[in-house]
Scaffold this motif. Structure first.
Motif, PDB file in Angstrom:
ATOM      1  N   ILE A 205       5.205 -19.526  87.014  1.00  4.70           N
ATOM      2  CA  ILE A 205       5.957 -19.903  88.215  1.00  4.70           C
ATOM      3  C   ILE A 205       5.149 -19.585  89.469  1.00  4.70           C
ATOM      4  CG2 ILE A 205       7.983 -19.285  89.613  1.00  4.70           C
ATOM      5  CD1 ILE A 205       9.503 -19.007  86.913  1.00  4.70           C
ATOM      6  N   ASN A 206       4.475 -18.459  89.464  1.00  4.25           N
ATOM      7  CA  ASN A 206       3.652 -18.089  90.619  1.00  4.25           C
ATOM      8  C   ASN A 206       2.438 -19.006  90.773  1.00  4.25           C
ATOM      9  OD1 ASN A 206       5.296 -15.892  91.312  1.00  4.25           O
ATOM     10  ND2 ASN A 206       4.198 -14.500  89.938  1.00  4.25           N
ATOM     11  N   GLY A 207       1.997 -19.612  89.670  1.00  6.44           N
ATOM     12  CA  GLY A 207       0.813 -20.466  89.734  1.00  6.44           C
ATOM     13  C   GLY A 207       1.098 -21.939  89.921  1.00  6.44           C
ATOM     14  N   LEU A 208       2.381 -22.317  89.878  1.00  5.19           N
ATOM     15  CA  LEU A 208       2.729 -23.742  89.969  1.00  5.19           C
ATOM     16  C   LEU A 208       2.919 -24.161  91.424  1.00  5.19           C
ATOM     17  CD1 LEU A 208       5.108 -24.012  86.900  1.00  5.19           C
ATOM     18  CD2 LEU A 208       2.906 -25.150  87.172  1.00  5.19           C
ATOM     19  N   GLU A 209       1.931 -23.886  92.218  1.00  5.87           N
ATOM     20  CA  GLU A 209       1.936 -24.284  93.623  1.00  5.87           C
ATOM     21  C   GLU A 209       1.006 -25.472  93.811  1.00  5.87           C
ATOM     22  OE1 GLU A 209       3.915 -22.995  95.719  1.00  5.87           O
ATOM     23  OE2 GLU A 209       4.433 -20.991  94.977  1.00  5.87           O
ATOM     24  N   GLY A 210       1.097 -26.082  94.961  1.00  6.78           N
ATOM     25  CA  GLY A 210       0.150 -27.132  95.294  1.00  6.78           C
ATOM     26  C   GLY A 210       0.419 -28.448  94.598  1.00  6.78           C
ATOM     27  N   ASN A 211      -0.597 -29.271  94.562  1.00 14.42           N
ATOM     28  CA  ASN A 211      -0.460 -30.627  94.029  1.00 14.42           C
ATOM     29  C   ASN A 211      -0.392 -30.630  92.513  1.00 14.42           C
ATOM     30  OD1 ASN A 211      -0.666 -31.769  96.632  1.00 14.42           O
ATOM     31  ND2 ASN A 211      -2.902 -31.660  96.540  1.00 14.42           N
ATOM     32  N   PRO A 212       0.343 -31.579  91.941  1.00 19.43           N
ATOM     33  CA  PRO A 212       0.407 -31.695  90.478  1.00 19.43           C
ATOM     34  C   PRO A 212      -0.966 -32.041  89.902  1.00 19.43           C
ATOM     35  CG  PRO A 212       2.161 -32.960  91.529  1.00 19.43           C
ATOM     36  CD  PRO A 212       1.224 -32.547  92.614  1.00 19.43           C
ATOM     37  N   VAL A 213      -1.176 -31.674  88.653  1.00 18.12           N
ATOM     38  CA  VAL A 213      -2.415 -32.011  87.963  1.00 18.12           C
ATOM     39  C   VAL A 213      -2.491 -33.507  87.722  1.00 18.12           C
ATOM     40  CG1 VAL A 213      -3.678 -31.777  85.793  1.00 18.12           C
ATOM     41  CG2 VAL A 213      -2.659 -29.762  86.869  1.00 18.12           C
ATOM     42  N   PHE A 214      -1.390 -34.097  87.265  1.00 21.43           N
ATOM     43  CA  PHE A 214      -1.336 -35.526  86.988  1.00 21.43           C
ATOM     44  C   PHE A 214      -0.498 -36.185  88.077  1.00 21.43           C
ATOM     45  CE2 PHE A 214      -1.528 -33.427  82.755  1.00 21.43           C
ATOM     46  CZ  PHE A 214      -2.821 -33.801  82.436  1.00 21.43           C
ATOM     47  N   THR A 215      -1.076 -37.148  88.752  1.00 19.67           N
ATOM     48  CA  THR A 215      -0.431 -37.737  89.925  1.00 19.67           C
ATOM     49  C   THR A 215       0.187 -39.099  89.672  1.00 19.67           C
ATOM     50  OG1 THR A 215      -2.573 -38.625  90.633  1.00 19.67           O
ATOM     51  CG2 THR A 215      -1.930 -36.478  91.514  1.00 19.67           C
ATOM     52  N   THR A 216       0.023 -39.636  88.473  1.00 18.99           N
ATOM     53  CA  THR A 216       0.649 -40.911  88.148  1.00 18.99           C
ATOM     54  C   THR A 216       1.799 -40.675  87.193  1.00 18.99           C
ATOM     55  OG1 THR A 216      -0.904 -41.269  86.321  1.00 18.99           O
ATOM     56  CG2 THR A 216      -1.489 -42.207  88.472  1.00 18.99           C
ATOM     57  N   GLY A 217       2.729 -41.611  87.166  1.00 18.03           N
ATOM     58  CA  GLY A 217       3.843 -41.494  86.248  1.00 18.03           C
ATOM     59  C   GLY A 217       4.941 -40.596  86.788  1.00 18.03           C
TER      60      GLY A 217
END
Length: 476
Positions: A205-217
């Motif tokens: 949870i603490n590391g799920l910041e910023g932009n997603p790894v996969f940006t499509t879909g």
């Protein structure tokens, strides 16, 4: 010092990513194993491995069949509509053994997936690429690791509540890649096992910041912060940590990116491959998917695979005006003068297969309701319970239960009605010390108390996973 050639499983290297359009990360699939050093030289390789980890969750030994069917056929939601060429017979009849059990392959598959995810967690930080992207990759992989351990713990260990301090034996917790020649890992206690899962999810949870790894879909096909909180809330619920389960459930419910569907939207939300507004985490199906899937087993017209129908135990829980009942959420067919009803949640397979829903907002409402009830806040517990009841059945009258036992039982029944065929029933029965009591049942044994050893799957007598690692087993 021994020299070990490091390889990652071919399965994880399949070049695929789980998006709505199911675009491939790579245009060419690998034809041989690839060294870890080559795979994780940059974040593109780590993304390939992470996509493979998500895809692996859709194997027939995991969410495409076993993890979804086992808790419902054991708990009493499922019966057979045919008498030959059936699966799960050993589990349905409670005659599974260490040497011969349908879920032996699930045990091996989950540990194989754990080893692959541990490779992502270990090697991604040294890959070239932006630190933020690497942190996100590791956080998502850590969520998958927690999910894998949670599934193993629910199936192969007694529930948390079996002893007062959860000191009874749990599972092997794998937090690093296991290589051939490494000492066989040992099982932790259930308390230690839950602590490892909680620690992973809090870290993620603490590391799920910023932009997603996969940006499509669709983003609900990958772990984000809300999905991790939803899973952690469920883990806390299973370990009777109602205060922490409540806090996270409350956060998830208040996230403006999700909402409960209304009554008119409910049935249609289970058709097609577009996620609904209440889906928090689900496993995508590729647009060109044509293989066997969970829907084949619920297809009343599938002569080869179709076999599972709803029991009267379940169907009789619904009122005639409940949108989840047999008139709206079940297909029917009369076979040899008996009418069978099969769920529409996964009504067809192959080309018509639909995504597997792992976490939905309605479950989070019921988690919060249970936590309110455990804290003796009956007014708000009834409110959350009524939200789910009346979403499904507008004709239902408001409940205003003031007895804690009655209120909790009403919540447990609502969980069964709302979450049927989603892989929850047996585990709800076990964590609430109810055992099983199947009445629409023709198995050799249909009723067992909470303490019966047959309600926990036996560990395979000896297991060597896909990475040639022996997982030490000691019976039940």
């Amino acid at each position: 010092m021994k020299t070990i050639t490091k390889y990652i499983s071919f399965l994880v290297l399949m070049a695929l990513v789980l998006t709505s359009s199911c675009e491939k990360i790579l245009n060419k699939e690998p034809t041989d194993k690839l060294s870890l050093e080559d795979l994780f030289k940059d974040t593109q390789g780590a993304k390939t491995a992470l996509a493979g980890a998500y895809k692996s969750l859709l194997s027939s030994d995991t969410y495409q069949k076993n993890l979804m069917i086992y808790p419902d056929i054991m708990g009493g939601n499922i019966k057979y509509f045919k008498t030959s060429n059936t699966i799960f017979d050993d589990i349905y009849n409670l005659i599974q053994s260490r040497n011969d059990c349908t879920l032996n392959s699930t045990y091996q598959e989950l540990y194989s997936q754990l080893n692959n995810v541990n490779n992502i967690i270990k090697y991604t930080p040294s890959a070239s690429g932006p630190a933020a992207e690497k942190n996100r990759l590791v956080a998502e992989a850590t969520c998958i690791r927690a999910l894998l351990h949670f599934n193993l713990l629910k199936i192969f260990a007694r529930p948390y509540q079996y002893t007062s301090d959860a000191s009874h034996v749990g599972i092997v917790i794998n937090l690093k890649p296991q290589l051939y020649g490494d000492p066989s890992p040992q099982r932790s206690s259930v308390a230690q096992s839950y602590l490892a899962i909680v620690t992973d999810l809090k870290s993620a949870i603490n590391g799920l910041e910023g932009n997603p790894v996969f940006t499509t879909g669709y983003q609900v096909n990958y772990f984000n912060k809300t999905a991790a909180k939803a899973l952690l809330s469920k883990v806390y619920l299973y370990s009777d940590d109602f205060a922490d389960a409540f806090a996270l459930a409350d956060e998830v419910i208040k996230d403006p990116n999700y909402r409960l569907l209304n009554n008119n939207e409910y049935v249609a939300s289970w058709v097609g491959r577009k996620p609904s507004a209440e889906s928090i985490f689900e496993l995508a199906i590729e647009n060109d998917f044509s293989g066997n899937s969970i829907g084949n087993y619920y297809d009343l017209n599938d002569a080869m695979y179709g076999q599972f129908a709803a029991t009267n135990d379940l169907l009789n829980l619904y009122s005639t005006t409940d949108v989840r009942g047999k008139n709206t959420m079940f297909n029917s067919k009369t076979i040899n003068s008996t009418t069978f009803y099969a769920t529409k949640k996964y009504a067809q397979g192959s080309l018509n297969a639909t995504p597997v829903k792992v976490l939905r907002l309605s479950e989070i409402y019921l988690i919060r309701a249970e936590c309110y009830a455990q804290a003796n806040n009956f007014t708000l517990a009834n409110a959350d319970l009524n939200t789910i009841r009346k979403r499904a059945d507008p004709a239902a009258t408001d409940l205003g239960l003031s007895n804690k036992t009655d209120l909790l039982n009403a919540i447990y029944i609502e969980r069964r009605k709302e979450l049927d065929f989603e892989g929850n029933l047996l585990f709800d029965l076990l964590r609430t010390k109810q055992g099983i009591n199947r009445t629409d049942c023709n198995a050799q044994t249909c009723t067992l108390p909470f303490t019966d050893y047959r309600l926990i799957m036996p560990l395979p007598a000896a297991t060597v996973n896909a990475n040639n690692v022996i997982i030490q087993n000691e019976g039940y």
